[in-house]
Enzyme design. Sequence first.
Site, short mmCIF file in Angstrom:
data_model
loop_
_atom_site.label_atom_id
_atom_site.label_comp_id
_atom_site.label_asym_id
_atom_site.label_seq_id
_atom_site.Cartn_x
_atom_site.Cartn_y
_atom_site.Cartn_z
N HIS A 33 0.85 -1.19 0.00
CA HIS A 33 0.00 0.00 0.00
C HIS A 33 0.89 1.25 0.00
O HIS A 33 1.26 1.76 1.07
CB HIS A 33 -0.90 0.02 1.24
CG HIS A 33 -1.80 -1.17 1.36
ND1 HIS A 33 -1.34 -2.42 1.71
CD2 HIS A 33 -3.15 -1.29 1.19
CE1 HIS A 33 -2.35 -3.27 1.75
NE2 HIS A 33 -3.46 -2.61 1.43
N GLY A 163 -10.75 4.34 7.28
CA GLY A 163 -11.26 3.02 7.66
C GLY A 163 -11.31 2.82 9.15
O GLY A 163 -12.25 2.21 9.68
N ILE A 194 -9.90 8.57 0.48
CA ILE A 194 -9.87 7.48 -0.50
C ILE A 194 -9.87 6.15 0.24
O ILE A 194 -9.14 5.97 1.22
CB ILE A 194 -8.61 7.56 -1.38
CG1 ILE A 194 -8.62 8.81 -2.26
CG2 ILE A 194 -8.46 6.31 -2.24
CD1 ILE A 194 -9.68 8.80 -3.35
N GLU A 414 -18.34 -3.87 24.37
CA GLU A 414 -17.51 -5.08 24.39
C GLU A 414 -16.36 -5.02 23.38
O GLU A 414 -15.26 -5.49 23.67
CB GLU A 414 -18.36 -6.33 24.10
CG GLU A 414 -19.34 -6.69 25.20
CD GLU A 414 -20.70 -6.03 25.04
OE1 GLU A 414 -21.63 -6.38 25.78
OE2 GLU A 414 -20.82 -5.15 24.14
N PHE A 440 -21.58 -12.88 24.26
CA PHE A 440 -21.09 -11.62 23.71
C PHE A 440 -19.58 -11.64 23.46
O PHE A 440 -19.01 -10.63 23.05
CB PHE A 440 -21.45 -10.46 24.64
CG PHE A 440 -22.93 -10.32 24.86
CD1 PHE A 440 -23.83 -10.49 23.81
CD2 PHE A 440 -23.44 -10.03 26.11
CE1 PHE A 440 -25.20 -10.38 24.01
CE2 PHE A 440 -24.80 -9.91 26.33
CZ PHE A 440 -25.69 -10.08 25.27
N HIS A 464 -22.24 -16.85 32.38
CA HIS A 464 -23.49 -17.27 31.74
C HIS A 464 -23.16 -18.15 30.54
O HIS A 464 -23.46 -17.85 29.40
CB HIS A 464 -24.33 -16.06 31.34
CG HIS A 464 -24.81 -15.24 32.50
ND1 HIS A 464 -23.93 -14.67 33.40
CD2 HIS A 464 -26.06 -14.91 32.91
CE1 HIS A 464 -24.63 -14.01 34.32
NE2 HIS A 464 -25.92 -14.15 34.06
N HIS A 476 -29.29 -15.10 24.34
CA HIS A 476 -28.29 -14.95 25.39
C HIS A 476 -27.63 -16.27 25.77
O HIS A 476 -26.73 -16.29 26.61
CB HIS A 476 -28.92 -14.33 26.64
CG HIS A 476 -29.10 -12.84 26.54
ND1 HIS A 476 -29.76 -12.24 25.51
CD2 HIS A 476 -28.67 -11.83 27.35
CE1 HIS A 476 -29.77 -10.93 25.69
NE2 HIS A 476 -29.10 -10.66 26.80
#
Length: 668
Positions: A33, A163, A194, A414, A440, A464, A476
Site C-alpha cells: 500500500h 477506515g 480514499i 464489548e 457476547f 453465563h 443470550h
Amino acid sequence: MSAPVLTSEDARLGADTLRMLAVDAVEAANSGHPGLPMGAADYAFLLWHSHLRFAPTDPEWAGRDRFVLSAGHGSMLLYSLLHLFGFDLPLDELKRFRQWGSRTPGHPEFGHTPGVEVTTGPLGQGFAMGVGMALAARMASARFADERFDPCGHQVYAIVSDGDLMEGISQEAASLAGHLKLGNIVYIYDDNRITIEGSTDLAFSDDTAGRFTALGWQVQKVDGHDIGQVGEALWRAKVERDRPSLIIARTHIAQGSPGKHDTAAAHGSPLGAEEAAATRRNLGWPDELFHVPERVREICDKRREELVAAYAAWEDEFRRWRRRNPDKARLWDGMWQKAIPKDLETRLLAAVEGSTGATRALSGKVIQAAAAAMPALAGGSADLEPSTNTWIAESPSVLAGSYRGRNLHFGIREHAMAAVMNGMARYGCFIPYGATFLVFSDYCRPSIRLAALMKQQAIYVFTHDSIFLGEDGPTHQPVEQLSSLRLIPNLRVIRPADGPETALAWNAALRRADGPTALILTRQKVPAIMREEPLDAKTFAKGGYAVRQDGATPDVVIMASGSEVGLALAAADILAGEGVTARVVSVPSLETFLAQPEAYRRRLLPGRVPRVAVEAGHGGLWWRLLGPGGLFIGMEGFGASAPEKVLAEQFGFTPPQVAQRVRELVGR
C-alpha cells in the site's frame, strides 16, 4: 525537552525519502500500500523528528511515548521511520518487504519488528489499543508520580485512517476516551478521502470533527502537507490535559505521484514501474533504488543524539525518584515485573475453601484474593459487574480525573473493552481483565485474536456459559461460542467445574505471561466435586484429570467440563448401580489436554474403552478425543427460553438421560 528545529527544506527531503522508500519497497514486493505512506510522509517525519520521544537502543523503555500506526496497511511508513531513526531495522530489511523471514511483514506485528508497539491489521484496533495505553499511563501516573517527576507522563500518538474511523470499535473507544478525559492521546487522522473502492463519498459522509467534539475530544483541522500547521496543532494537543486530541490532517493519497495522486489505485497496489519512474522525476529523486540522502541521515542521526541525551536525563531523574520514593519504587518493580507471590495458589484456593455456588460467584471470591496478592491486576466489565462478580472490593473505580482505582467501567462497549485490554497489557504495569456474558464474546473476538497473536496477558471472564442461564433465551444462551474460542491459537480456554478448579484457573491465568486466557463461568450453582485425590496446580495444568477412576479398565469413560462434570458424576452413580463402571474425567481446558503427551491421555482414556463427552454446547474439538465410535452429548441447535431445570430435561442433560445414552453406547 524542546522540539528541534526542522527547516522546510529538510522536512521536505525527509518526507520525500519516506515516500520513495515506500514506493521502492512496494514495487520490489509487487504488493503493498504505497498511497498512505506517500500522503502521510510530511506530518509523520515531523512527528518523529520533533515531537515523539523514543529510544532506538531500548525500544521497551518505560519513559517513551507510544506510537501506533492504526492504519497498519501503510506499514512501509513505519518501517522507514524505524530505519531512519536508528532502530534495529537495516535497509536490507526494507528491501525484503513482505517476504518470508523478513522483519517487514505486510502489517506491523509486535514482537517481530523492533519498535512496533502493537499488531495492527483489522482497522480500528490500533485506535482502541491506543486508548488502552493512554488509560494505563494515567493509572500508572496516579500511582507513581510525585511532585517533581512523573515517570509515566508520556503521550500516546497514532495515525488513523478513514477506515479506522468507519469501524464501530473506534466509536466505542473514542467515546470511552472522551469520557475518561484521556488528554494524553494525540491522534492524527489521515484524511485522504480514499478507500479501496474509491472516494469516501461512496459510503462515508460523517461530520468527523463534530462527532469527536461531541465525544469530548479536542479537534483541530490542518493541511497535512504543511508542517507549520501540523507542528502548531501537535503543540496544542500536547498541552491539552483533559481532552484527547484528534488532528484532522487533510492529505492527498500518493502525494508526489503525477498519475496516481488522489486515486484509489494507489491505496493497495504498486504504482507500477512507469509511474514509479514518473514519481522519481516529479520529486527530483535519483534513479538509485532505496536511496537515502546523506542529509537525511545527518538529520536523523542528530535527532537520535538528542534522544540519547533525553533518555539519559530521564534515567537520572528516575534514579532520583526511586531514592525519594522507596515504597513507590518497590510497587513499580512489582507491577512492571508482574511479580507473582510464591504462595499464590494457596491464597486462591483458600478463598473458595468450603464454598459452593455458581463458578461466577466463586470467581468473584478468587478475584479478591488475587487482587490482594497482585497490585498489577485491574479490570472490569461491559456494564455487567453485578452479574459477572468482577468488582475488586478494596479499590475505588477508575473515573475521569481519578485514576488510582482498579475497577474499570467499560460501559456497554464489548468491542472496545477487549481492545483496550490489549493496549493496557502492551503498555505494561497492569494485568487487565474484562468481563461479559459468553455469548457476547463474539463482540470481543477480533481483539482476542490479536491478544493471542501478540502473546499478551489479558484475562477474559465470560459468564453465563450455557443454555442453563435459562429464561433470557437463545439470544443470550451460548452454544457455539465455547468451541469457537478454543479454535483461536494461543488462547487458553478454561471452564472450571467448582471452587478449586476456579481458583486454579485464575492461578493459571495470572501466571501465564505469554498469551491470553478465557475463563468460562456458570450462572447457575454447581455442586462441589468429590475427588479421589486432592487437586493441585500441576495436575490442573494438564487440562484434564480423573475425578473418578472406577478401576484400571472401566466400561466407559465420561469426559466433561464445567457444570457438566457434576452431571457426569451423577450419571456415573446411576450406572454404577446397574453394574456399569464409568471413569469420569474433568477437562477444564480441552486444548491443553489435547496438547499433553499421548501417554498421559491414554492413561486416562484407555484404548478400546468407549468414550463419551458431555458439554452443553457444540461438539467442536471433542471429536479429537472421542474418535469415530464415541458419543457427544451436547447442543447442535439453539436453546430456548425456560427455567434451567426445564431446559435440562428438554435437551437431555439430566443424570438419568445421560446414563441412558451411555448405557445404549456400551450395550447394557
